[in-house]
Design a protein around this motif. Structure first.
Motif, PDB file in Angstrom:
ATOM      1  N   LYS A 265      34.710  49.846  45.131  1.00 11.93           N
ATOM      2  CA  LYS A 265      34.844  48.929  44.001  1.00 11.93           C
ATOM      3  C   LYS A 265      35.022  47.484  44.475  1.00 11.93           C
ATOM      4  CE  LYS A 265      36.978  52.465  41.117  1.00 11.93           C
ATOM      5  NZ  LYS A 265      38.256  52.987  40.594  1.00 11.93           N
ATOM      6  N   VAL A 266      34.404  46.586  43.747  1.00 12.52           N
ATOM      7  CA  VAL A 266      34.630  45.159  43.943  1.00 12.52           C
ATOM      8  C   VAL A 266      35.277  44.645  42.664  1.00 12.52           C
ATOM      9  CG1 VAL A 266      32.264  44.605  43.226  1.00 12.52           C
ATOM     10  CG2 VAL A 266      33.601  42.908  44.477  1.00 12.52           C
ATOM     11  N   MET A 267      36.345  43.863  42.810  1.00 10.42           N
ATOM     12  CA  MET A 267      37.143  43.410  41.676  1.00 10.42           C
ATOM     13  C   MET A 267      37.144  41.891  41.616  1.00 10.42           C
ATOM     14  SD  MET A 267      40.287  46.077  42.252  1.00 10.42           S
ATOM     15  CE  MET A 267      39.947  47.852  42.277  1.00 10.42           C
ATOM     16  N   TYR A 268      36.927  41.363  40.425  1.00  8.04           N
ATOM     17  CA  TYR A 268      36.761  39.925  40.261  1.00  8.04           C
ATOM     18  C   TYR A 268      38.090  39.306  39.821  1.00  8.04           C
ATOM     19  CZ  TYR A 268      31.889  41.023  40.898  1.00  8.04           C
ATOM     20  OH  TYR A 268      30.695  41.466  41.443  1.00  8.04           O
ATOM     21  N   GLN A 269      38.938  39.069  40.805  1.00  5.84           N
ATOM     22  CA  GLN A 269      40.233  38.457  40.539  1.00  5.84           C
ATOM     23  C   GLN A 269      40.073  37.014  40.073  1.00  5.84           C
ATOM     24  OE1 GLN A 269      43.278  37.361  43.598  1.00  5.84           O
ATOM     25  NE2 GLN A 269      44.203  39.310  43.035  1.00  5.84           N
ATOM     26  N   ASN A 270      38.914  36.420  40.369  1.00  8.29           N
ATOM     27  CA  ASN A 270      38.659  35.069  39.869  1.00  8.29           C
ATOM     28  C   ASN A 270      38.429  35.056  38.362  1.00  8.29           C
ATOM     29  OD1 ASN A 270      36.236  36.443  40.145  1.00  8.29           O
ATOM     30  ND2 ASN A 270      35.077  34.679  40.859  1.00  8.29           N
ATOM     31  N   LYS A 271      38.199  36.228  37.772  1.00  6.45           N
ATOM     32  CA  LYS A 271      38.045  36.337  36.318  1.00  6.45           C
ATOM     33  C   LYS A 271      39.296  36.905  35.657  1.00  6.45           C
ATOM     34  CE  LYS A 271      33.029  37.125  36.517  1.00  6.45           C
ATOM     35  NZ  LYS A 271      31.926  38.067  36.156  1.00  6.45           N
ATOM     36  N   ASP A 272      40.027  37.741  36.384  1.00  7.85           N
ATOM     37  CA  ASP A 272      41.275  38.323  35.884  1.00  7.85           C
ATOM     38  C   ASP A 272      42.311  38.193  36.994  1.00  7.85           C
ATOM     39  OD1 ASP A 272      43.420  39.824  35.032  1.00  7.85           O
ATOM     40  OD2 ASP A 272      42.260  41.607  34.519  1.00  7.85           O
ATOM     41  N   THR A 273      43.159  37.196  36.889  1.00  9.98           N
ATOM     42  CA  THR A 273      44.104  36.900  37.969  1.00  9.98           C
ATOM     43  C   THR A 273      45.204  37.940  38.102  1.00  9.98           C
ATOM     44  OG1 THR A 273      45.408  35.485  36.494  1.00  9.98           O
ATOM     45  CG2 THR A 273      43.700  34.421  37.815  1.00  9.98           C
ATOM     46  N   GLY A 274      45.298  38.865  37.158  1.00 12.45           N
ATOM     47  CA  GLY A 274      46.310  39.908  37.249  1.00 12.45           C
ATOM     48  C   GLY A 274      45.905  41.092  38.104  1.00 12.45           C
ATOM     49  N   ILE A 275      44.665  41.108  38.582  1.00  6.26           N
ATOM     50  CA  ILE A 275      44.174  42.257  39.347  1.00  6.26           C
ATOM     51  C   ILE A 275      44.987  42.448  40.615  1.00  6.26           C
ATOM     52  CG2 ILE A 275      42.246  42.997  40.824  1.00  6.26           C
ATOM     53  CD1 ILE A 275      40.347  42.116  38.628  1.00  6.26           C
ATOM     54  N   GLU A 276      45.382  43.697  40.850  1.00  8.63           N
ATOM     55  CA  GLU A 276      46.027  44.126  42.093  1.00  8.63           C
ATOM     56  C   GLU A 276      45.187  45.286  42.600  1.00  8.63           C
ATOM     57  OE1 GLU A 276      48.156  45.695  45.201  1.00  8.63           O
ATOM     58  OE2 GLU A 276      47.691  46.921  43.434  1.00  8.63           O
ATOM     59  N   PRO A 277      44.630  45.204  43.809  1.00  7.89           N
ATOM     60  CA  PRO A 277      43.549  46.127  44.188  1.00  7.89           C
ATOM     61  C   PRO A 277      43.881  47.604  44.094  1.00  7.89           C
ATOM     62  CG  PRO A 277      44.294  44.794  46.075  1.00  7.89           C
ATOM     63  CD  PRO A 277      44.864  44.187  44.854  1.00  7.89           C
ATOM     64  N   LEU A 278      45.030  48.038  44.611  1.00  9.87           N
ATOM     65  CA  LEU A 278      45.321  49.470  44.559  1.00  9.87           C
ATOM     66  C   LEU A 278      45.585  49.917  43.129  1.00  9.87           C
ATOM     67  CD1 LEU A 278      47.078  51.605  47.134  1.00  9.87           C
ATOM     68  CD2 LEU A 278      47.834  51.839  44.764  1.00  9.87           C
ATOM     69  N   ALA A 279      46.334  49.120  42.373  1.00  4.44           N
ATOM     70  CA  ALA A 279      46.627  49.477  40.984  1.00  4.44           C
ATOM     71  C   ALA A 279      45.358  49.502  40.145  1.00  4.44           C
ATOM     72  CB  ALA A 279      47.630  48.488  40.393  1.00  4.44           C
ATOM     73  N   ASP A 280      44.495  48.517  40.325  1.00  2.00           N
ATOM     74  CA  ASP A 280      43.272  48.473  39.527  1.00  2.00           C
ATOM     75  C   ASP A 280      42.285  49.551  39.940  1.00  2.00           C
ATOM     76  OD1 ASP A 280      42.680  45.744  37.651  1.00  2.00           O
ATOM     77  OD2 ASP A 280      44.445  45.695  38.931  1.00  2.00           O
ATOM     78  N   ASP A 281      42.367  50.008  41.187  1.00  5.58           N
ATOM     79  CA  ASP A 281      41.551  51.140  41.598  1.00  5.58           C
ATOM     80  C   ASP A 281      41.960  52.384  40.820  1.00  5.58           C
ATOM     81  OD1 ASP A 281      39.614  52.534  43.129  1.00  5.58           O
ATOM     82  OD2 ASP A 281      41.146  53.167  44.563  1.00  5.58           O
ATOM     83  N   VAL A 282      43.265  52.607  40.691  1.00  4.12           N
ATOM     84  CA  VAL A 282      43.751  53.745  39.909  1.00  4.12           C
ATOM     85  C   VAL A 282      43.432  53.544  38.430  1.00  4.12           C
ATOM     86  CG1 VAL A 282      45.775  55.097  39.251  1.00  4.12           C
ATOM     87  CG2 VAL A 282      45.589  54.202  41.582  1.00  4.12           C
ATOM     88  N   GLY A 283      43.667  52.345  37.936  1.00  5.31           N
ATOM     89  CA  GLY A 283      43.470  52.070  36.517  1.00  5.31           C
ATOM     90  C   GLY A 283      42.019  52.143  36.068  1.00  5.31           C
ATOM     91  N   SER A 284      41.087  51.972  37.008  1.00 10.72           N
ATOM     92  CA  SER A 284      39.658  52.025  36.665  1.00 10.72           C
ATOM     93  C   SER A 284      39.053  53.374  37.022  1.00 10.72           C
ATOM     94  CB  SER A 284      38.897  50.903  37.380  1.00 10.72           C
ATOM     95  OG  SER A 284      39.040  51.006  38.799  1.00 10.72           O
TER      96      SER A 284
END
Length: 307
Positions: free
Chosen positions: A264-283
């Motif tokens: 997964k690639v996550m666009y923290q520049n669009k959503d500054t709340g992204i945390e990679p491990l948490a967003d991996d689980v959440g997605s």
């Protein structure tokens, strides 16, 4: 800037560099005192809108336990000067997980994490697994399984608790390194511990505008990695992107036709709340979508094993 910069030790922007070309740092180290609290809050946010709320709340509680045990932990045994010099000279990770052995600090961290986790509400199978882990068993073997990113199907739950303790220990180890002394150790490998990325982030930081950083799922180190390049095999050919239709477009599966995997690639520049491990689980829904396709998940996240 991300909304949670204190989760990582971000370098300060140079006020004298106005007009110069942006040069991203190679590595950004975690700040354990904020890392797990930030991660838990993100998981709770996902739980509030997800049909998998029960599981997300369980993981969030475990991450909150990780944060709670930090005060008073003994100092870990850090690499000596010779080890650090040799690692830099030969392109090796200074916290080489392949050579890791349990020390007193790691043992204490695991014990305290298990004790804290015992107070969490959890499904009966997870409670039984935690009881077995606390009772002893071959702890060193389970640690080796986690560090090799290879968990036996018959004891997945036990290994999740081991992995949670190791995340605390390795984040503390990584936080004590000098990021300027870290060097690349291979495609898709953490320069601190040699592990695979759990995901990658597109960020908007001072001196790192639109840059990509891979995120280690163990020690939480971030390292700079060029865009449109497979984080598993390093290929720049046949890179594609898939996402859940109708989603916000902030988490995508970056696929590679060379090794037939995705991370997964996550666009923290669009959503500054992204945390990679948490967003991996959440997605997780994105992983479910990818299951029927030709690409296999390459990222290792102990909280997603079995899904």
């Amino acid at each position: 800037m991300p909304s949670h910069p204190r989760a990582f030790s971000l370098p300060e922007a140079d006020p004298t560099a106005i007009g110069n070309v942006s040069t991203p740092p190679f590595a950004v180290l975690p700040d354990p005192s904020h890392l797990f609290a930030t991660r838990a809050a993100r998981l709770r946010a996902y739980a509030g809108v997800s049909p998998a709320a029960d599981y997300l709340n369980f993981v969030a509680g475990l991450v909150e336990a990780q944060h709670a045990i930090l005060p008073g932990l003994p100092e870990p045994e850090r690499p000596d000067f010779e080890t650090l010099e040799r690692a830099a000279a030969y392109g090796m990770p200074p916290l080489d997980r392949a050579r890791f052995t349990l020390d007193a600090a790691a043992e204490t961290t695991l014990d305290r994490l298990f004790d804290a986790a015992a107070a969490l509400p959890m499904p009966a199978p997870a409670a039984r697994a935690l009881k077995r882990v606390r009772a002893g068993g071959d702890r060193a073997s389970m640690v080796a399984d986690v560090l090799a990113s290879s968990l036996p199907m018959e004891s997945l739950a036990e290994h999740v608790f081991i992995a949670a303790g190791l995340q605390v220990h390795f984040a503390r180890l990584a936080a004590g390194l000098d990021p300027r002394a870290l060097v690349p150790v291979g495609d898709g490998l953490c320069p601190c511990c040699g592990g695979p990325p759990v995901a990658s982030l597109i960020v908007e930081w001072p001196n790192a505008h639109g840059s990509r950083f891979c995120a280690c799922g163990l020690c939480a180190t971030l390292w700079h990695y060029v865009r449109i390049r497979c984080t598993s095999c390093g290929s720049t050919k046949g890179i594609g992107y898939q996402e859940v239709e109708g989603g916000p477009g902030t988490v995508k599966a970056e696929t590679c036709d060379e090794c037939r995997t995705y991370v997964k690639v996550m666009y923290q520049n669009k959503d500054t709340g992204i945390e990679p491990l948490a967003d991996d689980v959440g997605s997780l829904g994105l992983d479910m979508m990818m299951q029927d396709g030709p690409y296999k998940r390459a990222a290792f996240n102990p909280f997603l094993i079995g899904y």
